[in-house]
Scaffold this active site. Structure first.
Site, PDB file in Angstrom:
ATOM      1  N   PRO A   2      39.991  -4.621 -81.096  1.00 24.09           N
ATOM      2  CA  PRO A   2      38.948  -4.475 -82.086  1.00 24.09           C
ATOM      3  C   PRO A   2      38.400  -5.767 -82.616  1.00 24.09           C
ATOM      4  O   PRO A   2      39.111  -6.554 -83.225  1.00 24.09           O
ATOM      5  CB  PRO A   2      39.707  -3.817 -83.224  1.00 24.09           C
ATOM      6  CG  PRO A   2      41.083  -4.411 -83.127  1.00 24.09           C
ATOM      7  CD  PRO A   2      41.236  -4.993 -81.780  1.00 24.09           C
ATOM      8  N   GLU A   3      37.137  -6.000 -82.444  1.00 20.80           N
ATOM      9  CA  GLU A   3      36.439  -7.034 -83.193  1.00 20.80           C
ATOM     10  C   GLU A   3      35.317  -6.328 -83.943  1.00 20.80           C
ATOM     11  O   GLU A   3      35.242  -5.103 -83.907  1.00 20.80           O
ATOM     12  CB  GLU A   3      35.902  -8.123 -82.249  1.00 20.80           C
ATOM     13  CG  GLU A   3      37.003  -8.789 -81.427  1.00 20.80           C
ATOM     14  CD  GLU A   3      36.508  -9.861 -80.483  1.00 20.80           C
ATOM     15  OE1 GLU A   3      35.542 -10.550 -80.841  1.00 20.80           O
ATOM     16  OE2 GLU A   3      37.076  -9.998 -79.401  1.00 20.80           O
ATOM     17  N   HIS A  92      52.945   7.011 -79.618  1.00 22.18           N
ATOM     18  CA  HIS A  92      52.726   6.001 -80.658  1.00 22.18           C
ATOM     19  C   HIS A  92      51.705   6.453 -81.697  1.00 22.18           C
ATOM     20  O   HIS A  92      50.968   5.643 -82.235  1.00 22.18           O
ATOM     21  CB  HIS A  92      52.287   4.663 -80.062  1.00 22.18           C
ATOM     22  CG  HIS A  92      53.220   4.138 -79.012  1.00 22.18           C
ATOM     23  ND1 HIS A  92      54.480   3.690 -79.303  1.00 22.18           N
ATOM     24  CD2 HIS A  92      53.073   4.030 -77.671  1.00 22.18           C
ATOM     25  CE1 HIS A  92      55.076   3.296 -78.180  1.00 22.18           C
ATOM     26  NE2 HIS A  92      54.238   3.498 -77.176  1.00 22.18           N
ATOM     27  N   ARG A 111      51.568  -1.457 -80.050  1.00 28.27           N
ATOM     28  CA  ARG A 111      52.176  -2.752 -80.376  1.00 28.27           C
ATOM     29  C   ARG A 111      52.459  -2.903 -81.868  1.00 28.27           C
ATOM     30  O   ARG A 111      53.188  -3.793 -82.269  1.00 28.27           O
ATOM     31  CB  ARG A 111      51.256  -3.878 -79.889  1.00 28.27           C
ATOM     32  CG  ARG A 111      51.219  -3.933 -78.380  1.00 28.27           C
ATOM     33  CD  ARG A 111      50.138  -4.869 -77.881  1.00 28.27           C
ATOM     34  NE  ARG A 111      50.505  -6.259 -78.057  1.00 28.27           N
ATOM     35  CZ  ARG A 111      49.739  -7.274 -77.665  1.00 28.27           C
ATOM     36  NH1 ARG A 111      48.580  -7.034 -77.092  1.00 28.27           N
ATOM     37  NH2 ARG A 111      50.128  -8.491 -77.841  1.00 28.27           N
TER      38      ARG A 111
END
Length: 274
Positions: A2-3, A92, A111
């Site tokens: 994500p940016e 997750h 992560r």
DNA sequence: GTCCATGTTCTTTA
DNA sequence: CTAAAGAACATGGA
């Protein structure tokens, strides 16, 4: 994943289904994704409705009907989706929020660099967060860059200097501006900082129009991929010919991050000594 | 097994 | 003291 363009695209895709909706159930599978650690997030948000969802930097900020706020940061691998309750829950999945209209918001993050931050009545940012690039004026960018001797590549990744850029859009913006990534930030000329500011805005706007870049598994809240990766000119294109001059794109490491650039279109300016 | 990854923060070094 | 470089975090894919 994500940016700024990806985060904004997620926000845009969340709003139609979630604005004004009331939270009727909260499932928190992992408590350690929530900060601060000692709060009871489900209790704080259950029964509340969503007044607003917006982006600040790379944060997705939720404002509740109580005016209290929390934000989700996607980190490197975070994904935020909305779907029906019947939808399969992927691995997750750390947080699920069900709304009265049946939609379920799910946060997955293998992560776990991402997470949920409770703000309460605190503002959606703090004094360490830099300005939004799309509102930033060239003179202010120049003023901020002049305060550091680091490589321009590293400076633009610093969220306290400018908020929302990440590895892809820094490389793409520096290419668009014709600036070598190792150029010292405080050595940019006035013309270069103006060009850089224009390049950053143009790059972000184009990426937003194409709904972000899907490299591995980025999706918006409806599971749709972005398309801007097809228009990357340097990022991930090591040894491919430059789209402008055909020289091979080079990859180096700056500040521990992969950096892609065209050595011909982004010449290294004169350095002291050497 | 190795290297790499769209990010941030803490620690170490200069 | 501060700025900057480096390591760490956790997991998965090539």
């Amino acid at each position: 994943m994500p940016e700024l363009p990806e985060v904004q695209t997620v926000v845009n895709s969340l709003r139609p289904t979630l604005l004004g909706r009331t939270i009727v159930a909260v499932g928190l599978a992992r408590r350690d994704i929530v900060e601060p650690a000692d709060i009871d997030l489900p209790a704080l948000i259950l029964g509340r409705s969503v007044r607003d969802i917006h982006r600040r930097g790379k944060r997705i900020v939720f404002t509740l009907d109580t005016a209290q706020r929390f934000y989700i940061h996607l980190g490197m691998s975070g994904r935020l989706t909305v779907g029906p309750e019947s939808e399969a829950v992927g691995p997750h999945t750390h947080l699920q929020i069900r709304f009265e209209n049946g939609a379920v918001l799910r946060f997955r993050d293998a992560r776990r660099f991402g997470g949920v931050w409770w703000l309460g009545s605190a503002p959606d940012d703090d004094d360490t967060m830099g300005p939004e690039p799309l509102d930033l004026r060239p003179a202010e960018l120049a003023r901020r860059l002049a305060r550091t001797r680091r490589a321009i590549k590293s400076a633009l990744l610093d969220q306290s200097l400018i908020a929302g850029l990440g590895n892809i859009y820094v490389d793409e913006s520096l290419f668009a501006a014709g600036i070598h990534p190792l150029t010292r930030a405080d050595r940019l000329t006035r013309q270069q900082s103006v060009k850089l500011m224009r390049a950053i805005k143009a790059t972000l706007r184009r990426a937003l129009n194409h709904r972000g870049s899907t490299l591995r598994d980025y999706r918006d809240a409806n599971g749709e991929a972005g398309n801007f990766q097809k228009l990357h000119r340097v990022y991930g294109r090591e040894s491919e010919p430059c789209c402008k001059c055909k020289a091979p794109i080079t990859r180096i490491v700056i500040g521990g991050r992969s950096t892609h650039f065209c050595p011909a279109c982004q010449p290294r300016g004169k350095r002291k000594r050497g």
